[in-house]
Every structure is written in structure tokens, then in C-alpha cells.
Design a protein around this motif. Sequence first.
Motif, PDB file in Angstrom:
ATOM      1  N   VAL A  41       0.793  -1.325   0.003  1.00 44.40           N
ATOM      2  CA  VAL A  41      -0.198  -0.202   0.070  1.00 44.40           C
ATOM      3  C   VAL A  41       0.906   1.030   0.180  1.00 44.40           C
ATOM      4  CG1 VAL A  41      -1.750   1.460   1.282  1.00 44.40           C
ATOM      5  CG2 VAL A  41      -2.088  -1.162   0.967  1.00 44.40           C
ATOM      6  N   ASN A  42       1.839   1.173   0.712  1.00 53.01           N
ATOM      7  CA  ASN A  42       2.743   2.553   0.949  1.00 53.01           C
ATOM      8  C   ASN A  42       3.461   2.797  -0.735  1.00 53.01           C
ATOM      9  OD1 ASN A  42       2.543   2.978   3.264  1.00 53.01           O
ATOM     10  ND2 ASN A  42       4.127   1.482   4.060  1.00 53.01           N
ATOM     11  N   LYS A  43       3.573   1.887  -1.231  1.00 52.43           N
ATOM     12  CA  LYS A  43       3.891   2.075  -2.911  1.00 52.43           C
ATOM     13  C   LYS A  43       3.059   2.719  -3.939  1.00 52.43           C
ATOM     14  CE  LYS A  43       7.653  -1.266  -2.443  1.00 52.43           C
ATOM     15  NZ  LYS A  43       8.247  -2.573  -3.369  1.00 52.43           N
ATOM     16  N   VAL A  44       1.859   2.731  -3.404  1.00 57.18           N
ATOM     17  CA  VAL A  44       0.808   3.270  -4.367  1.00 57.18           C
ATOM     18  C   VAL A  44       0.483   4.677  -3.793  1.00 57.18           C
ATOM     19  CG1 VAL A  44      -0.167   1.194  -5.309  1.00 57.18           C
ATOM     20  CG2 VAL A  44      -1.063   2.048  -3.162  1.00 57.18           C
ATOM     21  N   LEU A  45       1.128   5.087  -2.623  1.00 55.79           N
ATOM     22  CA  LEU A  45       0.594   6.404  -2.185  1.00 55.79           C
ATOM     23  C   LEU A  45       1.274   7.492  -3.153  1.00 55.79           C
ATOM     24  CD1 LEU A  45       1.238   5.816   1.708  1.00 55.79           C
ATOM     25  CD2 LEU A  45      -0.911   5.348   0.322  1.00 55.79           C
ATOM     26  N   GLY A  46       0.464   8.728  -2.865  1.00 60.06           N
ATOM     27  CA  GLY A  46       1.128   9.991  -3.795  1.00 60.06           C
ATOM     28  C   GLY A  46       0.078  10.148  -5.226  1.00 60.06           C
ATOM     29  N   THR A  66      -3.117   9.156   0.350  1.00 63.03           N
ATOM     30  CA  THR A  66      -2.631   9.411   1.471  1.00 63.03           C
ATOM     31  C   THR A  66      -2.943   8.283   2.571  1.00 63.03           C
ATOM     32  OG1 THR A  66      -4.126  10.934   2.407  1.00 63.03           O
ATOM     33  CG2 THR A  66      -2.138  11.779   1.407  1.00 63.03           C
ATOM     34  N   ARG A  67      -2.017   7.987   3.651  1.00 57.88           N
ATOM     35  CA  ARG A  67      -2.597   7.056   4.617  1.00 57.88           C
ATOM     36  C   ARG A  67      -2.843   7.645   5.885  1.00 57.88           C
ATOM     37  NH1 ARG A  67       0.338   1.279   4.334  1.00 57.88           N
ATOM     38  NH2 ARG A  67      -1.328   0.148   5.559  1.00 57.88           N
ATOM     39  N   VAL A  68      -3.911   7.508   6.498  1.00 59.74           N
ATOM     40  CA  VAL A  68      -4.404   8.100   7.823  1.00 59.74           C
ATOM     41  C   VAL A  68      -4.140   7.175   9.154  1.00 59.74           C
ATOM     42  CG1 VAL A  68      -5.694   9.842   6.735  1.00 59.74           C
ATOM     43  CG2 VAL A  68      -6.781   7.750   7.519  1.00 59.74           C
ATOM     44  N   SER A  69      -4.264   6.010   8.726  1.00 55.60           N
ATOM     45  CA  SER A  69      -3.821   5.089   9.775  1.00 55.60           C
ATOM     46  C   SER A  69      -3.537   3.609   9.136  1.00 55.60           C
ATOM     47  CB  SER A  69      -5.120   4.870  10.723  1.00 55.60           C
ATOM     48  OG  SER A  69      -6.166   3.927  10.043  1.00 55.60           O
ATOM     49  N   GLY A  70      -3.186   2.821   9.774  1.00 53.46           N
ATOM     50  CA  GLY A  70      -2.933   1.513   9.233  1.00 53.46           C
ATOM     51  C   GLY A  70      -3.648   0.783   8.283  1.00 53.46           C
ATOM     52  N   ASP A  71      -5.039   0.967   8.448  1.00 53.79           N
ATOM     53  CA  ASP A  71      -5.945   0.177   7.418  1.00 53.79           C
ATOM     54  C   ASP A  71      -6.997   1.292   6.921  1.00 53.79           C
ATOM     55  OD1 ASP A  71      -4.987  -2.251   8.097  1.00 53.79           O
ATOM     56  OD2 ASP A  71      -6.232  -2.600   9.918  1.00 53.79           O
ATOM     57  N   THR A  72      -6.603   2.611   6.751  1.00 58.31           N
ATOM     58  CA  THR A  72      -7.389   3.659   6.300  1.00 58.31           C
ATOM     59  C   THR A  72      -6.515   4.595   5.571  1.00 58.31           C
ATOM     60  OG1 THR A  72      -8.804   3.672   7.983  1.00 58.31           O
ATOM     61  CG2 THR A  72      -9.284   5.465   6.908  1.00 58.31           C
ATOM     62  N   LEU A  73      -7.260   4.809   4.183  1.00 61.88           N
ATOM     63  CA  LEU A  73      -6.370   5.712   3.451  1.00 61.88           C
ATOM     64  C   LEU A  73      -7.479   6.718   3.131  1.00 61.88           C
ATOM     65  CD1 LEU A  73      -4.856   3.174   0.613  1.00 61.88           C
ATOM     66  CD2 LEU A  73      -4.026   3.962   3.151  1.00 61.88           C
ATOM     67  N   LEU A  74      -6.954   7.804   2.433  1.00 58.92           N
ATOM     68  CA  LEU A  74      -7.907   8.939   1.644  1.00 58.92           C
ATOM     69  C   LEU A  74      -7.537   8.851   0.441  1.00 58.92           C
ATOM     70  CD1 LEU A  74      -7.857  11.665   4.490  1.00 58.92           C
ATOM     71  CD2 LEU A  74      -9.796   9.873   4.010  1.00 58.92           C
ATOM     72  N   VAL A  75      -8.279   9.120  -0.427  1.00 54.80           N
ATOM     73  CA  VAL A  75      -7.925   9.418  -1.984  1.00 54.80           C
ATOM     74  C   VAL A  75      -8.857  10.650  -2.182  1.00 54.80           C
ATOM     75  CG1 VAL A  75     -10.069   7.910  -2.550  1.00 54.80           C
ATOM     76  CG2 VAL A  75      -8.152   8.765  -4.277  1.00 54.80           C
ATOM     77  N   TYR A 131       3.865   0.141  -9.466  1.00 57.72           N
ATOM     78  CA  TYR A 131       3.733   1.092  -8.507  1.00 57.72           C
ATOM     79  C   TYR A 131       4.706   2.418  -9.170  1.00 57.72           C
ATOM     80  CZ  TYR A 131       3.399  -2.671  -5.237  1.00 57.72           C
ATOM     81  OH  TYR A 131       2.679  -3.656  -4.574  1.00 57.72           O
ATOM     82  N   GLU A 132       5.618   2.417  -9.992  1.00 62.72           N
ATOM     83  CA  GLU A 132       6.261   3.523 -10.493  1.00 62.72           C
ATOM     84  C   GLU A 132       5.828   4.158 -11.668  1.00 62.72           C
ATOM     85  OE1 GLU A 132      10.274   2.146 -10.977  1.00 62.72           O
ATOM     86  OE2 GLU A 132      10.575   1.808  -8.667  1.00 62.72           O
ATOM     87  N   THR A 133       4.932   3.238 -12.383  1.00 69.02           N
ATOM     88  CA  THR A 133       4.376   3.633 -13.717  1.00 69.02           C
ATOM     89  C   THR A 133       3.073   3.754 -13.869  1.00 69.02           C
ATOM     90  OG1 THR A 133       6.430   2.622 -14.944  1.00 69.02           O
ATOM     91  CG2 THR A 133       4.245   3.352 -16.198  1.00 69.02           C
ATOM     92  N   TYR A 134       2.201   2.549 -13.572  1.00 71.43           N
ATOM     93  CA  TYR A 134       0.589   2.687 -13.746  1.00 71.43           C
ATOM     94  C   TYR A 134      -0.029   1.822 -12.690  1.00 71.43           C
ATOM     95  CZ  TYR A 134       0.706  -2.084 -15.242  1.00 71.43           C
ATOM     96  OH  TYR A 134       0.719  -3.491 -15.088  1.00 71.43           O
TER      97      TYR A 134
END
Length: 256
Positions: A41-46, A66-75, A131-134
Motif C-alpha cells: 500500500v505504501n508504494k501506491v501512495l502519492g 494518503t494514509r491516515v492509519s494502518g487500514d485507512t487511506l484517503l483518496v 507502482y512506478e508507472t501505472y
Amino acid sequence: MAGNALKMLVVVAGVVVVAGGHTLHLGRKCPEIMPFPNLSVNKVLGNWFVLHKFDTANTCLKWNLTRVSGDTLLVTETRQLSFLDSLGVDHTHAITARLDIPNPEVPGKMRIRWPTSLTGSADFIVFDTDYETYMAVFECDRAGLLHRRSATILSRTRNIDKMFVERVRRLLDTAGISHSALSTISHDLCRESGNHNWHVDGDLFGLLPGVDPAEVRRRVSEGVQEYDVTQLEIIGEGISPEDGTFRGSLKKRPEV
């Protein structure tokens, strides 16, 4: 343009966004597509540029995860609304949704809650990425006897190699998901900020006075479930034989 009238246009455009970006299908069962194995998951952030998406005319779509906690993200999705562009309104529009990972052992299979959604949370499945391209995402939500589908192809840059798009199409084919509605998103005339900038991170219908969002959702997502399917009438074209897309509408037959 007067402030109140402009705000109402934004609300109307937001409702249009709810209807766009998806294809509508009969039946509550969403097609199954395999999530990307062992997604980091950390690699798809941004930041990501949305370059292809089901059935949308909006431009300049971008996602920021972005990650707000272990199992919760925001898009946060930013866009220029085609409806307002056609009126010459210098604007940007952003919407923030919450992403939850119900099972940490399958991080690619998430649930998303868009503020403009009338049907609650939807499946959000990352089914391919390097992760890096698409990255490729499939979304599906259910409402009564229907479900809506959307596929999104994202890139770290404003361009994407055709081979990645073809790869995603093949994966959708394998899952039995038609991709004929996959639109190309233009990023040619994008602005970082406009004279008017809106950000929705709460329920859309909270912008409308006198509208009870719980009642709206109840009627949309629950009411139709109470109908006997034999008492429902399909109006319009019904189911497309080519891709199974539902192109009609439903109404309850009058009692006799």
C-alpha cells in the motif's frame, strides 16, 4: 455569476458526476476480479494522473492517495467539470473519499465511500500496478436490483505506454468485464487553481437545504429491494446484448 447560483451549479455538476464514470448493470452481483497479490500500500501512495476511466467527459482528473492509519487511506480526486468548463467558469473541483482495508491480508481489496455516492460504500480493487508507472482500479457498488461498475487506469505521469493499457484491457477481459466504456481523460488544458475552487469531503446532499440524506439513500438503495422482481417493469432499451449494460430504467407496475 452570482455566488448562490454558482454554488447550485456545482451541486448539479456533482450530481452529474455521481451518474457518470460508471456503467449500470442489472443484478446485485458484482463481477469478481483478482486484487493485485501482496499489494504494498505504501508504494501506491502519492499522486496519480487518471488517464482512462469508464464513461466520463470530465477532464484533468488526478488522484492523491494518503494514509491516515494502518487500514485507512484517503483518496482526493481533483478534476475540471465539463459542465462548468462549457459555461466558461474558471474552476477546479476536488472530492475526498475514505478507503478502508477490511482484510489486511488482502490489501488490494478495499472499500471506498465517495461523498457524492447515494448507495454507500463500494468495492475498490487495485488489480494491477507496477507502482512506478501505472495502476488499475475496479470499483463496483450495489443499489437494489442493480450494480454500477467503473474501471480506472492511472499513471504517475501525464502519459502512459499503450502496452499497459492493453494489459489492463486483457485483465478486464479475463474477469468478464466489458471495457467498451473506457474513456480517455484529457490533461491538455489543466489548471492548478482556478478563480473558484471547491472541495467536497462531506455528503454532497449536505449542501442542499431541506434534503435528508438518510431518506435519499433509503429510497435509492433500499426501497427497490422491497419489490417483487416480477412486479418490476423495464423501461427503455433494457439490457444491451453486446456487453450486458443496463440501459433502461425500472418502475413498479401499477396494482390491478
